[in-house]
Design a protein around this motif. Structure first.
Motif, mmCIF file in Angstrom:
data_model
loop_
_atom_site.group_PDB
_atom_site.id
_atom_site.type_symbol
_atom_site.label_atom_id
_atom_site.label_comp_id
_atom_site.label_asym_id
_atom_site.label_seq_id
_atom_site.Cartn_x
_atom_site.Cartn_y
_atom_site.Cartn_z
ATOM 1 N N ASP A 113 -12.599 11.324 6.865
ATOM 2 C CA ASP A 113 -11.146 11.204 7.021
ATOM 3 C C ASP A 113 -10.584 12.491 7.620
ATOM 4 O O ASP A 113 -11.300 13.496 7.774
ATOM 5 C CB ASP A 113 -10.465 10.896 5.676
ATOM 6 C CG ASP A 113 -9.255 9.983 5.841
ATOM 7 O OD1 ASP A 113 -8.608 10.047 6.896
ATOM 8 O OD2 ASP A 113 -8.969 9.212 4.916
ATOM 9 N N SER A 130 -15.042 2.090 2.227
ATOM 10 C CA SER A 130 -13.748 2.672 2.606
ATOM 11 C C SER A 130 -12.822 1.563 3.111
ATOM 12 O O SER A 130 -13.274 0.484 3.519
ATOM 13 C CB SER A 130 -13.934 3.704 3.710
ATOM 14 O OG SER A 130 -14.328 3.046 4.901
ATOM 15 N N ASP A 131 -11.512 1.860 3.123
ATOM 16 C CA ASP A 131 -10.547 0.899 3.679
ATOM 17 C C ASP A 131 -10.912 0.561 5.122
ATOM 18 O O ASP A 131 -10.768 -0.585 5.561
ATOM 19 C CB ASP A 131 -9.125 1.488 3.639
ATOM 20 C CG ASP A 131 -8.481 1.365 2.259
ATOM 21 O OD1 ASP A 131 -8.941 0.541 1.454
ATOM 22 O OD2 ASP A 131 -7.511 2.110 1.995
ATOM 23 N N ASN A 151 -4.242 7.322 -1.552
ATOM 24 C CA ASN A 151 -5.050 8.183 -0.689
ATOM 25 C C ASN A 151 -4.270 8.372 0.602
ATOM 26 O O ASN A 151 -3.955 7.403 1.282
ATOM 27 C CB ASN A 151 -6.409 7.541 -0.404
ATOM 28 C CG ASN A 151 -7.324 8.497 0.355
ATOM 29 O OD1 ASN A 151 -6.906 9.130 1.323
ATOM 30 N ND2 ASN A 151 -8.561 8.606 -0.098
ATOM 31 N N HIS A 201 -13.136 9.734 -1.844
ATOM 32 C CA HIS A 201 -13.025 10.555 -0.623
ATOM 33 C C HIS A 201 -14.303 11.324 -0.330
ATOM 34 O O HIS A 201 -14.448 11.857 0.767
ATOM 35 C CB HIS A 201 -11.809 11.478 -0.679
ATOM 36 C CG HIS A 201 -11.648 12.260 -1.936
ATOM 37 N ND1 HIS A 201 -11.310 11.688 -3.139
ATOM 38 C CD2 HIS A 201 -11.774 13.591 -2.177
ATOM 39 C CE1 HIS A 201 -11.227 12.618 -4.063
ATOM 40 N NE2 HIS A 201 -11.504 13.783 -3.513
ATOM 41 N N LYS A 257 0.861 -1.192 0.000
ATOM 42 C CA LYS A 257 0.000 0.000 0.000
ATOM 43 C C LYS A 257 0.890 1.233 0.000
ATOM 44 O O LYS A 257 1.913 1.258 0.662
ATOM 45 C CB LYS A 257 -0.875 -0.013 1.248
ATOM 46 C CG LYS A 257 -1.725 1.230 1.380
ATOM 47 C CD LYS A 257 -2.292 1.402 2.766
ATOM 48 C CE LYS A 257 -2.875 2.790 2.887
ATOM 49 N NZ LYS A 257 -2.384 3.538 4.033
ATOM 50 N N GLU A 281 -16.566 8.931 2.319
ATOM 51 C CA GLU A 281 -15.998 8.439 3.585
ATOM 52 C C GLU A 281 -15.516 9.621 4.419
ATOM 53 O O GLU A 281 -15.263 10.700 3.896
ATOM 54 C CB GLU A 281 -14.813 7.515 3.289
ATOM 55 C CG GLU A 281 -13.676 8.258 2.583
ATOM 56 C CD GLU A 281 -12.506 7.387 2.173
ATOM 57 O OE1 GLU A 281 -12.639 6.150 2.215
ATOM 58 O OE2 GLU A 281 -11.465 7.961 1.815
ATOM 59 N N ALA A 286 -13.514 0.469 -3.986
ATOM 60 C CA ALA A 286 -13.157 1.424 -2.924
ATOM 61 C C ALA A 286 -14.044 2.660 -2.998
ATOM 62 O O ALA A 286 -14.438 3.105 -4.080
ATOM 63 C CB ALA A 286 -11.695 1.833 -3.073
ATOM 64 N N HIS A 318 -6.972 5.957 6.133
ATOM 65 C CA HIS A 318 -6.575 4.884 5.198
ATOM 66 C C HIS A 318 -5.478 4.012 5.787
ATOM 67 O O HIS A 318 -5.139 2.974 5.215
ATOM 68 C CB HIS A 318 -6.190 5.472 3.840
ATOM 69 C CG HIS A 318 -7.418 5.780 3.043
ATOM 70 N ND1 HIS A 318 -7.898 4.935 2.081
ATOM 71 C CD2 HIS A 318 -8.306 6.782 3.136
ATOM 72 C CE1 HIS A 318 -9.022 5.420 1.595
ATOM 73 N NE2 HIS A 318 -9.287 6.547 2.217
ATOM 74 N N ASN A 319 -4.963 4.415 6.947
ATOM 75 C CA ASN A 319 -4.053 3.518 7.666
ATOM 76 C C ASN A 319 -4.804 2.321 8.230
ATOM 77 O O ASN A 319 -4.208 1.477 8.913
ATOM 78 C CB ASN A 319 -3.367 4.259 8.811
ATOM 79 C CG ASN A 319 -2.342 5.254 8.311
ATOM 80 O OD1 ASN A 319 -1.843 5.130 7.194
ATOM 81 N ND2 ASN A 319 -2.029 6.244 9.121
ATOM 82 N N SER A 321 -4.534 1.454 -2.409
ATOM 83 C CA SER A 321 -3.968 2.787 -2.673
ATOM 84 C C SER A 321 -2.720 2.694 -3.544
ATOM 85 O O SER A 321 -1.755 3.431 -3.341
ATOM 86 C CB SER A 321 -3.608 3.496 -1.358
ATOM 87 O OG SER A 321 -4.757 3.906 -0.702
#
Ligand code: SF4
Length: 672
Positions: A434, A459-460, A113, A429, A109, A432, A426, A118-119, A383
């Protein structure tokens, strides 16, 4: 979702990290504008940002999870999320039982994004216990380490302050294409009388705007910095005592420059006339404050770190680091000051394996193939579009052959997704929540969920939560990922008391009113260390014995810059942005055209031991004779020709994208 205006942040791997206002009606994104409350981007976006509605509502966007059987056949079948989770969780658990750990499972990854949530991918894998994880940074690690060596910490000046400079030197960056917002500060400074210098092997769109353009041989920037330093030192520096006090290694640095640097040699290596060095030395000596921007271009070769150290040192010895509004720009890594709770999530302890297995992401496939006991068998891609972006594609193919399951999470059926077994759609943005902190300016901004997900996109974070449940359903307590936490919980926890203090926040709600700027940007967050001049001379001392140009005749260095309307392969599907500017255009010099008897618009091939690209020749009269230019993206991606040098230290440098050497020939019909 309610109709109204929402705050979003562009999360792309881009200097802007722009604030967006999203206009939503009947659950649809009907238009976007820049957020005027964002103090850096000030209500403006680039063309890519303005194309967001087409990016979101694109017929080519993935709608559902799909499985491909056999892999690479194009025989895709829609499956439910539950089926997808069952297959993936079943494989992870089976590999765990087969090998006694999760080391056979890994992910790749990077920067598709950059939002903190996204972590979730890293957090999800951490929650299994030791696994195989990528480390490093293919784009910016070399420069980051060099800046750290110079300053003892991460440091990059405040972009808005550039307008107060009297001299702006951009070294290996092309902001007119890649950092469009910064150009307005440069234009303002110029209107007030600042001199603007661009140093680059390529006569870029930014170079077109400069007062002085200096064409330099690729990879020789450090030599030019040392040559300019020599002229400055020989003329005499009237604040030498304060340099000695504020730096480490002034006497060694000065001695090296005076005794080892020869301007004729520097000129021969760099291709820059001594007269041009003298002009730059005069500018650095007389035009204060001066700012210097270390672009990413200069660190994409195996001398990049030392070039940045030498450029940093030039700024230091000209007194520009202690001068208000003078300084250095690279990029900052403020994200690392956030708790990053998803990234740092602690998984269960394994009875015998203490840590995850690390693979340097800048050479992932080659390194992953060396892993045994167990070999890597399962890969999760998020990503990232490996097939258009990564180097060593032949070893990637070998790795794919070894993998038993490849899952790609993306908005589109990218070239990498097409080589996967399962694709998961996915969320964009706009779909979702963030929290975004950029790497150039110092503004922190929220990303609100403005619209419902496109079909079944997720989303992740949502995928991590749901896959966790499936894993634990099939194998109780397999994962300790806190799936019950909502996105808003994670965002609020990132706003630690230190972060609230740094950004002057009183509560999370402050971010709903607009982006917030970091209040104080210091050169060092800890005790300020002295500026270290020694890295600037260390490798150059060894290089003194090298020939100034090791490139063989009739070979060309391949430079592969970004284009205005794409970021790598992102936005390729957006027809509003498709001006055909990149697709297989190969720019060559006049000399190369004559040598190979190639006409404008002729079909040609560039090739090396790693691969071959066919395209249309464009003769660029400003190009150095031994350079070939081919932009990133396009249907025939240029990363096929890129391979990391074997001697690169593990985890200590980015990918040397600009060290690839190619040959040119006329198009051979069999490649049509
Ligand atoms: S791509 Fe960059 S400049 Fe364009 S909207 Fe996104 S962050 Fe802003």
């Amino acid at each position: 979702m309610k109709d109204g205006i929402y705050r979003n942040t562009c999360p792309r791997n881009c200097y802007g990290t722009c604030g967006i206002l999203s206009y939503v009606k009947n659950g649809r994104l009907i238009k976007v504008t820049g957020d005027p409350k964002h103090g850096y981007t000030k209500g403006r976006l680039c063309a890519k940002g303005y194309a967001s509605t087409q990016f979101v509502y694109n017929t080519q966007r993935l709608k559902y999870p799909m499985i491909q059987n056999p892999r690479g056949s194009g025989n895709w079948k829609r499956i439910s999320w539950d089926e997808a989770y069952s297959i993936i969780a079943g494989k992870i658990i089976e590999l765990n039982q087969r090998y006694g750990s999760n080391l056979a499972s890994g992910y790749n990854k990077f920067s598709g994004n950059l939002g903190l949530l996204h972590n979730a991918v890293e957090g999800m894998f951490n929650s299994f216990g030791p696994h195989t994880k990528p480390t490093g940074n293919p784009c910016a690690l070399t420069g980051k380490l060099a800046v750290n060596q110079s300053f003892g910490d991460n440091y990059s000046s405040v972009p808005e302050d550039m307008l107060h400079a009297n001299l702006i030197v951009i070294w290996g960056a092309n902001p007119a294409v890649t950092n469009v917002h910064q150009m307005k500060f440069i234009y303002k400074a110029r209107r007030k009388g600042a001199k603007f210098v661009v140093i680059d092997p390529i006569f870029t769109r930014t170079a077109e705007k400069a007062d002085i353009y200096i064409q330099i041989n690729p990879g020789t920037d450090g030599w030019l910095a040392l040559g300019i330093a020599k002229i400055i030192i020989e003329k005499g520096i009237d604040f030498e005592e304060s340099i000695r006090d504020q730096t480490i290694g002034w006497d060694q640095y000065k001695h090296f420059i005076q005794n080892q640097i020869n301007l004729f040699d520097v000129s021969k290596r760099t291709g820059v006339p001594i007269e041009a060095m003298e002009v730059l030395a005069e500018f650095y000596g007389n035009l204060k404050p001066a700012v210097t921007w270390n672009g990413l271009g200069i660190q994409r070769n195996d001398r990049g770190g030392h070039s940045i150290s030498a450029i940093n040192s030039l700024a230091a010895i000209t007194g520009n680091l202690s001068n208000p509004n003078g300084g250095l720009y690279y990029m900052h890594f403020d994200k690392e000051y956030f708790p990053q709770l998803l990234l740092n999530h602690q998984g269960p302890i394994h009875p015998t394996i203490t840590n995850s297995r690390e693979v340097d992401i800048s050479n992932y496939s080659k390194n992953a193939l060396t892993l045994i006991d167990p070999p890597l068998k399962f890969l999760w891609v998020a990503s990232r579009n490996i097939i258009t972006q990564d180097q060593n594609l032949k070893s990637w193919q070998q790795l794919f052959n070894q993998l038993e399951l490849i899952v790609t999470v993306d908005l589109y059926l990218t070239k990498t997704a097409k080589k996967s077994d399962i694709v998961l759609p996915a969320a964009s943005h706009f779909e979702e929540e963030d929290l975004n902190v950029g790497y150039w300016h110092y503004w922190l901004a929220l990303n609100q969920k403005a619209i419902p997900p496109y079909y079944e996109a997720k989303s992740d974070l949502q995928i991590a939560r749901e896959l966790t449940k499936k894993l634990n359903e099939l194998s109780p307590v397999f994962s300790n990922f806190p799936y019950e936490k909502e996105p808003i919980d994670w965002i609020k926890e990132e706003l630690s008391p230190e972060i609230m203090h740094q950004y002057g926040l009183t509560s999370y709600e402050d971010l709903l009113k607009g982006p917030q700027k970091k209040l104080e940007i210091t050169r060092s967050t800890s005790d300020p260390e002295k500026f270290n001049l020694l890295p600037a001379i260390e490798t150059h001392a060894n290089d003194l014995f090298l020939s100034e140009n090791l490139q063989q005749p009739l070979t060309y260095r391949l430079l592969t810059p970004q284009t205005l309307l794409k970021i790598h392969s992102q936005y390729e599907m957006v027809s509003w942005l498709d001006h055909g500017e990149t697709d297989n255009i190969i720019e060559i010099s006049y000399n190369a055209a004559i040598q190979h008897e190639i006409d404008e618009n002729a079909k040609i091939e560039i090739y090396n031991e790693h691969g071959l690209i066919a395209g249309t020749a464009k003769i660029n009269p400003t190009l150095p004779y031994n350079v070939v230019l081919a932009s990133q993206a396009g249907s025939n991606p240029i990363n096929q020709l890129i391979s990391q040098k074997e001697e690169k230290d593990k985890n200590s440098a980015s990918t040397f994208f600009y060290d690839s050497i190619v040959k040119i020939r006329k198009w051979r019909e069999k490649h049509v």
